[in-house]
Design an enzyme around this catalytic site. Structure first.
Site, PDB file in Angstrom:
ATOM      1  CG  HIS A  93      -5.196   1.699  11.434  1.00  8.23           C
ATOM      2  ND1 HIS A  93      -6.306   0.718  11.389  1.00  8.23           N
ATOM      3  CD2 HIS A  93      -5.353   2.736  10.785  1.00  8.23           C
ATOM      4  CE1 HIS A  93      -7.059   1.791  11.457  1.00  8.23           C
ATOM      5  NE2 HIS A  93      -6.416   2.589  10.378  1.00  8.23           N
ATOM      6  CG  HIS A  95      -8.141   0.788   5.922  1.00  9.41           C
ATOM      7  ND1 HIS A  95      -8.238   2.416   5.213  1.00  9.41           N
ATOM      8  CD2 HIS A  95      -7.890   1.768   6.758  1.00  9.41           C
ATOM      9  CE1 HIS A  95      -8.054   3.395   6.040  1.00  9.41           C
ATOM     10  NE2 HIS A  95      -8.205   2.658   7.435  1.00  9.41           N
ATOM     11  CE1 TYR A 120       1.597 -21.123  15.563  1.00  7.99           C
ATOM     12  CE2 TYR A 120       0.116 -22.808  14.864  1.00  7.99           C
ATOM     13  CZ  TYR A 120       1.282 -21.898  14.942  1.00  7.99           C
ATOM     14  OH  TYR A 120       2.965 -23.274  15.771  1.00  7.99           O
TER      15      TYR A 120
HETATM   16 ZN   LIG Z   1      -7.406   4.037   9.003  1.00  8.45          ZN
END
Ligand SMILES: [Zn+2]
Length: 225
Positions: A93, A95, A120
């Site tokens: 995860h 940002h 891809y």
């Molecule tokens: Zn986050």
């Protein structure tokens, strides 16, 4: 790979992602599912650029902290994606700027956040779902992810960032990178009337590489392209 090898791997990929500006400050987190059902997960308020293998949070199969620092508060996100995607071994995860930007555009289809721009993207990230905004750490995000029924390995959280599962940490990292670069291409080309892959070209990729794309495994037998 041994647990100590996996810890090193989390630190190595974390540093690589951080150093390329793919997640700033102490944002972003990585988890790995172990053979005993437990997990390794990056600690809360830890920069991915400066992880210490010995301080990575080790959780048991019930999600209790066994050793290391307190885990990221974004655990519900990871837990929900593992739960709905049985084959997932690792989750990344971030940002990352372009993927976050994409989530704020008005035209985004929540069941296909990006068009089929490159082979891809489809081969590594598949198609990408967009879920609404939730405060970081809000357990309600888990319900939104479960609502996707495991059909998507890559999910964008609105105004927040991508969450991507893979059958290895390397696969999850590469898919996240592909998603970020494809979001960047989309932003570069937006309003320039670009040519995307055609439905026939997408079908050819699906058949040749055995891709598991949500738009291609609906039960009505039609090809949605
Ligand atoms: Zn986050």
């Amino acid at each position: 790979m041994s647990e100590s090898g996996l810890r090193e791997e989390i630190c190595r990929y974390g540093r690589s992602l951080f150093e390329r500006g793919l997640t700033p400050g102490s944002s972003g987190n990585i988890s790995l599912r172990l053979d005993d059902g437990g997990w390794l997960v990056t600690p809360t308020n830890a920069s991915l650029g400066f992880l210490d293998p010995a301080r990575i949070s080790r959780l048991d199969s019930a999600g209790r902290l066994v050793s290391g620092d307190k885990p990221t508060k974004e655990i519900p996100l990871h837990a929900a994606l593992y739960e709905s995607r049985g084959s997932a071994r690792a989750i990344v995860h971030l940002h990352s700027t372009h993927a976050v930007a994409l989530t704020m555009l008005p035209e985004i289809d929540p069941r296909a956040a990006l068009p089929p721009m490159t082979p891809y993207y489809l081969m590594r990230a598949g198609e990408t779902a967009l879920v609404p905004y939730y405060r970081p750490g809000d357990p309600a995000v888990a319900d939104a992810i479960r609502g996707l029924a495991g059909k998507y390995s890559s999910v964008l959280l609105a105004n927040h960032g991508p969450v991507v599962a893979g059958d290895s940490l390397e696969a999850a990292v590469f898919a996240t990178e592909e998603l970020e670069e494809t979001a960047r291409l989309y932003l570069l080309l937006r309003n320039l009337n670009p040519r995307y892959l055609t439905p026939d070209q997408v079908s050819d990729l699906v058949q040749t590489f055995g891709l598991d794309l949500p738009s291609h495994h609906d039960h009505d037998g039609h090809d949605h392209g």
